[in-house]
Design a protein around this motif. Structure first.
Motif, PDB file in Angstrom:
ATOM      1  N   TYR A 243       0.786  -1.076   0.017  1.00 55.02           N
ATOM      2  CA  TYR A 243       0.075   0.276   0.167  1.00 55.02           C
ATOM      3  C   TYR A 243       0.838   1.097   0.116  1.00 55.02           C
ATOM      4  O   TYR A 243       1.980   1.356   0.782  1.00 55.02           O
ATOM      5  CB  TYR A 243      -1.006  -0.108   1.372  1.00 55.02           C
ATOM      6  CG  TYR A 243      -1.712  -1.231   1.465  1.00 55.02           C
ATOM      7  CD1 TYR A 243      -1.326  -2.505   2.019  1.00 55.02           C
ATOM      8  CD2 TYR A 243      -3.178  -1.079   0.924  1.00 55.02           C
ATOM      9  CE1 TYR A 243      -2.326  -3.392   1.965  1.00 55.02           C
ATOM     10  CE2 TYR A 243      -4.075  -2.326   1.077  1.00 55.02           C
ATOM     11  CZ  TYR A 243      -3.455  -3.292   1.629  1.00 55.02           C
ATOM     12  OH  TYR A 243      -4.405  -4.584   1.661  1.00 55.02           O
TER      13      TYR A 243
ATOM     14  N   VAL B  90      -2.612  -4.523   6.097  1.00 56.55           N
ATOM     15  CA  VAL B  90      -3.760  -3.933   6.852  1.00 56.55           C
ATOM     16  C   VAL B  90      -3.304  -3.894   8.363  1.00 56.55           C
ATOM     17  O   VAL B  90      -3.068  -5.142   8.978  1.00 56.55           O
ATOM     18  CB  VAL B  90      -5.088  -4.492   6.575  1.00 56.55           C
ATOM     19  CG1 VAL B  90      -6.157  -3.857   7.403  1.00 56.55           C
ATOM     20  CG2 VAL B  90      -5.433  -4.209   5.007  1.00 56.55           C
ATOM     21  N   GLY B  91      -3.533  -2.769   8.985  1.00 53.89           N
ATOM     22  CA  GLY B  91      -3.291  -2.903  10.473  1.00 53.89           C
ATOM     23  C   GLY B  91      -1.653  -2.807  10.975  1.00 53.89           C
ATOM     24  O   GLY B  91      -1.421  -2.609  12.047  1.00 53.89           O
ATOM     25  N   GLU B  92      -0.773  -2.716   9.885  1.00 49.09           N
ATOM     26  CA  GLU B  92       0.441  -2.665  10.139  1.00 49.09           C
ATOM     27  C   GLU B  92       0.915  -1.119  10.183  1.00 49.09           C
ATOM     28  O   GLU B  92       0.272  -0.234   9.630  1.00 49.09           O
ATOM     29  CB  GLU B  92       1.447  -3.506   9.280  1.00 49.09           C
ATOM     30  CG  GLU B  92       1.337  -4.842   9.375  1.00 49.09           C
ATOM     31  CD  GLU B  92       2.125  -5.652   8.564  1.00 49.09           C
ATOM     32  OE1 GLU B  92       2.075  -6.950   8.529  1.00 49.09           O
ATOM     33  OE2 GLU B  92       3.036  -4.989   7.827  1.00 49.09           O
ATOM     34  N   THR B  93       2.206  -0.787  10.622  1.00 48.25           N
ATOM     35  CA  THR B  93       2.647   0.496  10.604  1.00 48.25           C
ATOM     36  C   THR B  93       2.848   1.121   9.051  1.00 48.25           C
ATOM     37  O   THR B  93       3.293   0.344   8.378  1.00 48.25           O
ATOM     38  CB  THR B  93       3.929   0.644  11.175  1.00 48.25           C
ATOM     39  OG1 THR B  93       3.903  -0.046  12.576  1.00 48.25           O
ATOM     40  CG2 THR B  93       4.770   1.640  11.449  1.00 48.25           C
ATOM     41  N   GLN B  94       2.355   2.235   9.049  1.00 49.71           N
ATOM     42  CA  GLN B  94       2.611   3.146   7.776  1.00 49.71           C
ATOM     43  C   GLN B  94       4.111   3.835   8.021  1.00 49.71           C
ATOM     44  O   GLN B  94       4.107   4.540   8.771  1.00 49.71           O
ATOM     45  CB  GLN B  94       1.608   4.127   7.765  1.00 49.71           C
ATOM     46  CG  GLN B  94       1.341   4.522   6.221  1.00 49.71           C
ATOM     47  CD  GLN B  94       0.128   5.064   6.079  1.00 49.71           C
ATOM     48  OE1 GLN B  94       0.032   6.358   5.528  1.00 49.71           O
ATOM     49  NE2 GLN B  94      -0.899   4.478   6.281  1.00 49.71           N
ATOM     50  N   TYR B  95       5.040   3.741   7.238  1.00 49.09           N
ATOM     51  CA  TYR B  95       6.242   4.316   7.328  1.00 49.09           C
ATOM     52  C   TYR B  95       6.392   5.357   6.175  1.00 49.09           C
ATOM     53  O   TYR B  95       5.983   5.255   4.930  1.00 49.09           O
ATOM     54  CB  TYR B  95       7.334   3.114   7.030  1.00 49.09           C
ATOM     55  CG  TYR B  95       7.510   2.290   8.153  1.00 49.09           C
ATOM     56  CD1 TYR B  95       6.867   0.926   7.946  1.00 49.09           C
ATOM     57  CD2 TYR B  95       8.323   2.474   9.126  1.00 49.09           C
ATOM     58  CE1 TYR B  95       7.018   0.130   9.007  1.00 49.09           C
ATOM     59  CE2 TYR B  95       8.414   1.643  10.350  1.00 49.09           C
ATOM     60  CZ  TYR B  95       7.782   0.375  10.133  1.00 49.09           C
ATOM     61  OH  TYR B  95       7.795  -0.513  11.168  1.00 49.09           O
TER      62      TYR B  95
ATOM     63  N   ARG C 162       3.044   0.640   3.382  1.00 56.19           N
ATOM     64  CA  ARG C 162       2.531  -0.062   4.505  1.00 56.19           C
ATOM     65  C   ARG C 162       2.397  -1.503   3.768  1.00 56.19           C
ATOM     66  O   ARG C 162       2.176  -1.704   2.778  1.00 56.19           O
ATOM     67  CB  ARG C 162       1.218   0.246   4.885  1.00 56.19           C
ATOM     68  CG  ARG C 162       0.498  -0.624   5.848  1.00 56.19           C
ATOM     69  CD  ARG C 162      -0.475   0.045   6.425  1.00 56.19           C
ATOM     70  NE  ARG C 162      -1.407   0.643   5.856  1.00 56.19           N
ATOM     71  CZ  ARG C 162      -2.548  -0.489   5.460  1.00 56.19           C
ATOM     72  NH1 ARG C 162      -2.520  -1.566   5.851  1.00 56.19           N
ATOM     73  NH2 ARG C 162      -3.675  -0.185   4.627  1.00 56.19           N
TER      74      ARG C 162
ATOM     75  N   TYR D 200       1.156   5.793  -0.463  1.00 57.00           N
ATOM     76  CA  TYR D 200       0.263   6.810  -0.140  1.00 57.00           C
ATOM     77  C   TYR D 200       1.328   8.139  -0.420  1.00 57.00           C
ATOM     78  O   TYR D 200       2.443   8.255  -0.235  1.00 57.00           O
ATOM     79  CB  TYR D 200       0.062   6.973   1.377  1.00 57.00           C
ATOM     80  CG  TYR D 200      -0.606   5.740   1.991  1.00 57.00           C
ATOM     81  CD1 TYR D 200       0.093   4.527   2.321  1.00 57.00           C
ATOM     82  CD2 TYR D 200      -2.104   5.686   1.943  1.00 57.00           C
ATOM     83  CE1 TYR D 200      -0.368   3.393   2.762  1.00 57.00           C
ATOM     84  CE2 TYR D 200      -2.637   4.323   2.600  1.00 57.00           C
ATOM     85  CZ  TYR D 200      -1.903   3.377   2.886  1.00 57.00           C
ATOM     86  OH  TYR D 200      -2.444   2.206   3.502  1.00 57.00           O
TER      87      TYR D 200
END
Lengths: 113, 112
Positions: free
Chosen positions: A31, A98-103, A95, A33
Motif C-alpha cells: 500500500y 492492513v493494520g501494520e505501521t505506515q512508514y 505499508r 500513499y
C-alpha cells in the motif's frame, strides 16, 4: 532497517510548471500513499494506491495531480501545473499489510514561486 | 471535527523531566500510531498500539491506549534536548486501504 526514500529533498519551481516527486517505498510493501504538509499545518492525506490503481483520494487530489508506479519499485507524484498553494512538504508512505505501521519517507519540500 | 487531536499543543520542560502528551479520537480504531517530526523534517514512526493492547514500552517511551475513553498517551521519561520535536498521533481510516489521519500535534521543547 528498510526505509522509504524520496527524491529530491527540495524542489523549487515556477508557477505553472510540472513537477514529479519520486519515492521508493519499502520493497515488500503493498500500500502506497502521498501526504502533504503545508508549513505550520497538519499532515493531510492526498492519495492511496494499491494493486496498481488509486484506492482513495482526497479533495485536494484534483485533476492536476497524478500518481504512477512505473516500474514496480518507484512511486511518483506528478503535479501538472503547479500553483503557489502547492508549496508544501510532500511525504510518501508505504505499508505492508492492513493494520501494520505506515512508514513515511523524509519528504520533498516543494516551493512554487 | 478531527479524528486525532493532541493535547497539549505545546509543552516546555526541563531536561530530565517526563513529558506526557495525550491524543483523543472519535471513531473506533484497530490501532493508533505515534510519530515524531523534528522541525521541517520527516515523520519518524515511534510506536503502534493495537486496540487490544493497553500499554507498550519502547526504551524511554511508553504508549497507553484506552479504547473506552478513545484516548492515548505518549510518555517520554527522562527527557533530553534531542527529544525536542513535534509529536503526532495518527489513526487509520478508510477500511482496508487505511490512510492515517493526523492531529495538529504537540510541540515539545526540552530545555537543557
Amino acid at each position: 532497517e528498510p526505509e522509504v526514500t524520496q527524491t529530491p529533498s527540495h524542489q523549487v519551481t515556477q508557477m505553472g510548471q510540472e513537477v514529479i516527486l519520486h519515492c521508493v517505498p519499502i520493497s515488500n510493501h503493498l500500500y502506497f500513499y502521498w501526504y502533504r504538509q503545508i508549513l505550520g499545518q497538519k499532515v493531510e492525506f492526498l492519495v492511496s494506491f494499491y494493486n496498481n490503481e488509486i484506492s482513495e483520494k482526497s479533495e485536494i487530489f484534483d485533476d492536476q495531480f497524478s500518481v504512477e508506479r512505473p516500474d514496480g519499485s518507484n512511486f511518483t507524484l506528478k503535479i501538472r501545473s503547479t500553483k503557489l498553494e502547492d508549496s508544501a512538504m510532500y511525504f510518501c508512505a508505504s505499508r505492508g499489510q492492513v493494520g501494520e505501521t505506515q512508514y513515511f519517507g523524509p519528504g520533498t519540500r516543494l516551493l512554487v514561486l | 471535527s478531527q479524528q486525532g487531536e493532541e493535547d497539549p499543543q505545546a509543552l516546555s520542560i526541563q531536561e530530565g523531566e517526563n513529558a506526557t502528551m495525550n491524543c483523543s479520537y472519535k471513531t473506533s480504531i484497530n490501532n493508533l500510531q505515534w510519530y515524531r517530526q523534528n522541525s521541517g523534517r520527516g515523520l519518524v514512526h515511534l510506536n503502534l498500539i493495537r486496540s487490544n493492547e493497553r500499554e507498550k514500552h519502547s526504551g524511554r517511551l511508553r504508549v497507553t491506549l484506552d479504547t473506552s475513553k478513545k484516548s492515548s498517551s505518549l510518555l517520554i521519561t527522562a527527557s533530553r534536548a534531542a527529544d525536542t520535536a513535534s509529536y503526532f498521533c495518527a489513526t487509520p481510516e478508510g477500511g482496508g486501504y487505511q490512510k492515517v489521519t493526523f492531529g495538529i500535534g504537540t510541540k515539545l521543547q526540552v530545555i537543557p
